[in-house]
Design a protein around this motif. Structure first.
Motif, PDB file in Angstrom:
ATOM      1  N   LEU A  37       1.018  -1.158  -0.301  1.00 34.66           N
ATOM      2  CA  LEU A  37      -0.389   0.314   0.093  1.00 34.66           C
ATOM      3  C   LEU A  37       1.003   1.225  -0.020  1.00 34.66           C
ATOM      4  CD1 LEU A  37      -3.253  -1.070   2.397  1.00 34.66           C
ATOM      5  CD2 LEU A  37      -2.880  -0.483  -0.216  1.00 34.66           C
ATOM      6  N   PRO A  38       2.457   1.170   0.900  1.00 36.59           N
ATOM      7  CA  PRO A  38       2.562   2.744   0.863  1.00 36.59           C
ATOM      8  C   PRO A  38       3.065   2.823  -0.456  1.00 36.59           C
ATOM      9  CG  PRO A  38       3.423   1.546   2.455  1.00 36.59           C
ATOM     10  CD  PRO A  38       2.480   0.522   1.790  1.00 36.59           C
ATOM     11  N   GLY A  39       3.893   1.898  -1.280  1.00 34.64           N
ATOM     12  CA  GLY A  39       4.623   2.054  -2.962  1.00 34.64           C
ATOM     13  C   GLY A  39       2.994   1.925  -3.697  1.00 34.64           C
ATOM     14  N   LEU A  40       2.344   1.981  -3.247  1.00 34.52           N
ATOM     15  CA  LEU A  40       0.681   2.506  -4.269  1.00 34.52           C
ATOM     16  C   LEU A  40       0.394   4.094  -3.968  1.00 34.52           C
ATOM     17  CD1 LEU A  40      -1.264  -0.877  -4.863  1.00 34.52           C
ATOM     18  CD2 LEU A  40      -0.308   0.173  -6.065  1.00 34.52           C
ATOM     19  N   GLY A  41       0.305   4.255  -2.650  1.00 31.58           N
ATOM     20  CA  GLY A  41       0.523   5.330  -2.319  1.00 31.58           C
ATOM     21  C   GLY A  41       1.302   6.261  -2.915  1.00 31.58           C
ATOM     22  N   VAL A  42       2.103   6.111  -3.184  1.00 21.67           N
ATOM     23  CA  VAL A  42       3.803   7.352  -3.414  1.00 21.67           C
ATOM     24  C   VAL A  42       3.207   7.088  -5.220  1.00 21.67           C
ATOM     25  CG1 VAL A  42       6.743   7.754  -3.906  1.00 21.67           C
ATOM     26  CG2 VAL A  42       5.420   6.667  -2.114  1.00 21.67           C
ATOM     27  N   LEU A  43       3.305   6.341  -5.414  1.00 21.90           N
ATOM     28  CA  LEU A  43       2.635   6.064  -7.057  1.00 21.90           C
ATOM     29  C   LEU A  43       1.544   7.424  -7.318  1.00 21.90           C
ATOM     30  CD1 LEU A  43       3.627   2.945  -8.313  1.00 21.90           C
ATOM     31  CD2 LEU A  43       4.893   4.943  -8.866  1.00 21.90           C
ATOM     32  N   PHE A  44       0.329   6.797  -6.513  1.00 20.00           N
ATOM     33  CA  PHE A  44      -0.683   7.518  -6.994  1.00 20.00           C
ATOM     34  C   PHE A  44      -0.347   8.631  -6.697  1.00 20.00           C
ATOM     35  CE2 PHE A  44      -4.338  10.462  -5.386  1.00 20.00           C
ATOM     36  CZ  PHE A  44      -4.921  10.255  -6.676  1.00 20.00           C
ATOM     37  N   GLU A  45       0.458   9.459  -5.538  1.00 21.66           N
ATOM     38  CA  GLU A  45       1.123  10.878  -5.419  1.00 21.66           C
ATOM     39  C   GLU A  45       2.099  11.378  -6.804  1.00 21.66           C
ATOM     40  OE1 GLU A  45       2.891  13.549  -1.746  1.00 21.66           O
ATOM     41  OE2 GLU A  45       4.550  11.422  -2.498  1.00 21.66           O
TER      42      GLU A  45
END
Length: 69
Positions: A37-45
């Protein structure tokens, strides 16, 4: 999640092709692991920061629609 994690995630995908990015996202979603989830969050950012107002509105519409199902 500190800046070091954000930097590491960005470093790991920097320079990847669209196909590689697509595979990274698909693999993270398919795995269903919380640690992704953190990785997907960074990509979404990154997506959000580089999107136009119209693109942001479209993403919000898709998100709202997906959450109402």
């Amino acid at each position: 999640m500190g800046l070091n994690l954000r930097h590491a995630i960005l470093h790991n995908v920097s320079g990847n092709s669209q196909e590689q990015l697509k595979n990274t996202i698909a693999d993270a979603i398919q795995s269903g692991e919380e640690k992704m989830l953190p990785g997907l969050g960074v990509l979404f950012e990154v997506i959000w920061q580089n999107a136009s107002d119209e693109e942001k509105k479209e993403m919000l519409t898709v998100l709202e629609s997906g959450l109402s199902k």
